[in-house]
Design an enzyme around this catalytic site. Sequence first.
Site, PDB file in Angstrom:
ATOM      1  N   ARG A 120      -7.772   2.501  -2.738  1.00 34.49           N
ATOM      2  CA  ARG A 120      -8.589   2.446  -1.519  1.00 34.49           C
ATOM      3  C   ARG A 120      -9.246   3.799  -1.248  1.00 34.49           C
ATOM      4  NH1 ARG A 120      -7.280   1.326   4.895  1.00 34.49           N
ATOM      5  NH2 ARG A 120      -8.702  -0.425   5.127  1.00 34.49           N
TER       6      ARG A 120
ATOM      7  N   GLY B 118      -9.007  -7.070   9.424  1.00 32.13           N
ATOM      8  CA  GLY B 118      -7.890  -6.388  10.053  1.00 32.13           C
ATOM      9  C   GLY B 118      -7.420  -7.049  11.328  1.00 32.13           C
TER      10      GLY B 118
ATOM     11  N   GLN C   9       0.834  -1.195   0.000  1.00 33.14           N
ATOM     12  CA  GLN C   9       0.000   0.000   0.000  1.00 33.14           C
ATOM     13  C   GLN C   9       0.874   1.252   0.000  1.00 33.14           C
ATOM     14  OE1 GLN C   9      -2.100   1.781   3.434  1.00 33.14           O
ATOM     15  NE2 GLN C   9      -3.987   1.115   2.418  1.00 33.14           N
TER      16      GLN C   9
ATOM     17  N   TYR D  99      -5.575  10.892   4.690  1.00 32.37           N
ATOM     18  CA  TYR D  99      -4.233  11.181   4.187  1.00 32.37           C
ATOM     19  C   TYR D  99      -4.273  12.027   2.913  1.00 32.37           C
ATOM     20  CZ  TYR D  99      -3.160   7.833   7.809  1.00 32.37           C
ATOM     21  OH  TYR D  99      -3.082   7.193   9.015  1.00 32.37           O
TER      22      TYR D  99
END
Length: 359
Positions: free
Chosen positions: A228, A312, A98, A181
């Site tokens: 994503r 996760g 990622q 982000y």
Amino acid sequence: MEKIWSPIKIGRMELSHRLAMAPMTRGRALPDGTPGEFTPLYYKQRASLGLLISEGTQPSDDGQGYLFTPGIYTDAHIAGWREVANQVHDAGGHLFIQLMHVGRMSHPDNTPHHRQPVAPSAIAPASDVQMYTFAGLQEIPVPRELSVEEIKATFEDFRKAAAAAIQAGADGVEIHGANGYLIQQFFAENANIRTDAYGGSIENRARFAIEVAKAVVEEIGADRTGFRISPGVPLGGLDEGPNGTELYEYLVSELAKLNLAYLHIVHVGNEDLLRKIRSEWPTALLVNRAGRPLENITIDIEEGLADIAPIGSWALANPDFIERFKAGASLNEADRATLYAGGSLGYTDYPPLAELDKA
């Protein structure tokens, strides 16, 4: 339940089931961003999940926000990730790295060059959003607004990082356009007040994400590229405004033209948007529902809303999650105190079911 165990092809990968490991920051890299001593084993242990999406990995010095996160832009980084990829492949899994540029979610104390964070506009997160540094929690400083030339240079950082990931042996990369982000900062009206081609209208606020995706696709191919998103998620103090849904509808329609390997959605409840994306997205759709109970992880797949269900904390604490889930066995609980503690504790020492049976 049967559908979750059916095979699927995503990009160049042939996967034997519909579960995957979601990206999770673990804070175990070396100070220079090279994956740490225990990282290859950590990913190898979880290879039965099929598709492993790595922790967020910075494409440049500017991209780092947290302590001890890995990079993928130097020779040392490539060598470190190559060992991870080799271990995962030897164990029968696949690895997507990622690419995470944190933008304003940073502090000079945490980056190699100790410079001011960068962002779409010179707007800091809310004062209650802080960053952990060697000196403890600190307020995040006001970032420096990227110039158009620097935005274009950032495309190249993503392009080079994607090439480095493939050189390291990864099966592909996931572009992190979520969780507060840099890419999502361009979407948010309270973080992006630009008046040029990268701000204002929906099309302009989505432009940076689309151009990053195009650069990565040009470099490594669409079938090695995932993306994503997290529609409506306010992490980092972001607010995408009243037109947020329309922005994501436009963004996804443009990304769909690139025929990416997959789209990965962090889903927090906009069911109409999810169904619209499902009806229009041409390749694999990964849906990670926040807070879902274990017994519900297959529902989206069974109902045709998702092709893959990433997990996760269950994957973090259970290296043999697939075996446990198939058997209906109990699961280890994730130890939150060691999520970012460093070393093997709470990282590679979670016991598999076979060890518990011998106890």
